[in-house]
Design an enzyme around this catalytic site. Sequence first.
Site, short mmCIF file in Angstrom:
data_model
loop_
_atom_site.label_atom_id
_atom_site.label_comp_id
_atom_site.label_asym_id
_atom_site.label_seq_id
_atom_site.Cartn_x
_atom_site.Cartn_y
_atom_site.Cartn_z
N TYR A 183 0.85 -1.18 0.00
CA TYR A 183 0.00 0.00 0.00
C TYR A 183 0.89 1.24 0.00
CZ TYR A 183 -3.92 -3.11 1.14
OH TYR A 183 -4.86 -4.10 1.13
N HIS A 241 -1.12 -12.19 0.50
CA HIS A 241 -2.00 -11.20 -0.12
C HIS A 241 -2.81 -11.72 -1.30
CE1 HIS A 241 -2.26 -6.55 -0.63
NE2 HIS A 241 -3.42 -7.12 -0.85
N SER A 273 -13.33 -3.80 0.99
CA SER A 273 -14.19 -2.99 0.10
C SER A 273 -15.68 -3.25 0.38
CB SER A 273 -13.88 -3.26 -1.37
OG SER A 273 -12.56 -2.87 -1.69
N PRO A 274 -16.10 -3.28 1.65
CA PRO A 274 -17.50 -3.61 1.96
C PRO A 274 -18.50 -2.54 1.52
CG PRO A 274 -16.39 -2.85 3.93
CD PRO A 274 -15.33 -2.98 2.88
N LEU A 275 -18.01 -1.36 1.20
CA LEU A 275 -18.90 -0.29 0.77
C LEU A 275 -18.76 -0.01 -0.72
CD1 LEU A 275 -18.47 2.14 3.80
CD2 LEU A 275 -20.23 0.39 3.44
N GLY A 276 -18.05 -0.89 -1.42
CA GLY A 276 -17.94 -0.76 -2.87
C GLY A 276 -16.56 -0.44 -3.38
#
Length: 286
Positions: free
Chosen positions: A53, A128, A208-211
């Site tokens: 990251y 990963h 990415s639970p909100l997109g």
Amino acid sequence: MQSRPVGDVQVSAVGLGEMPLSIEGRPDERRSLATIHAALDAGVTLIDTANSYHLPPDEAGHGEELVARALAAYGGDTSAVLVATKGGMTRTPDGGWGTDGRPDYLKRCCEESLKRLGVEAIGLYQHHRPDPDVPYAESIGAIRDLLDAGKILRAGISNATPEHIREANEVLGGRLVSVQNRFSPVFRSSEPELALCDSMGLTFLAYSPLGGIGRAADLGTRVARFAEVARSHGVSPQRVALAWMLAKSPVLVPIPGSTRPETVTDSAQAPELALSAAELARLDTA
């Protein structure tokens, strides 16, 4: 905040995905630190990052170093915080992503992560992403060796299929504790992996639970029923989405990313939102 198990420890039912604070479009460091501190203030005790990251090509480990600085600068107790990091993905000079699952590379990444995080052992270390050029068992064998050597305390995998989950657990001698896959209201193809984690007692970390980056803000527009339920409770569609996910399984821990203190604070309140059976059923078919 409610808690959920990751192996032998309990963590907050909602974690923080650090990635948006380190890659393209990231905020300045002052706001990044404020966002992590707001998560800690809200009771978040799981922070997920990775050595990859960062912005390409020459600042590997930015996310890990940011988390370490945030924890060091925080005025409160951080002894219960589980920092999860990952190895096995790379950034390419053109800004893309690559994989490297060679055992020697993974072990070297772990040593570098230990130094950046300033710890003697990493709380949760995750492979990963599978490398198509390296047998999966060989990559996981490196994670096993790190576990045996005490370099990491718990082992996880990411971007995995059911076959990967079973193989990793076998290579690790039954010591796999978590699987991190993408899962959200608009991305549900990881339901087989979630079901398997549920049956095996493994934590399912939903990234990415909100997109995903840049898409969380318009979740209510893209999935109207989440906005409708949100209005009835007087909360955000994002909080409804996280509460819906938490209701799916006691092993699921969403790790939404955030770049602002306000949004991470909102996400952290999702475990306290009680949705009715009718609402959950309606959202399941959205």
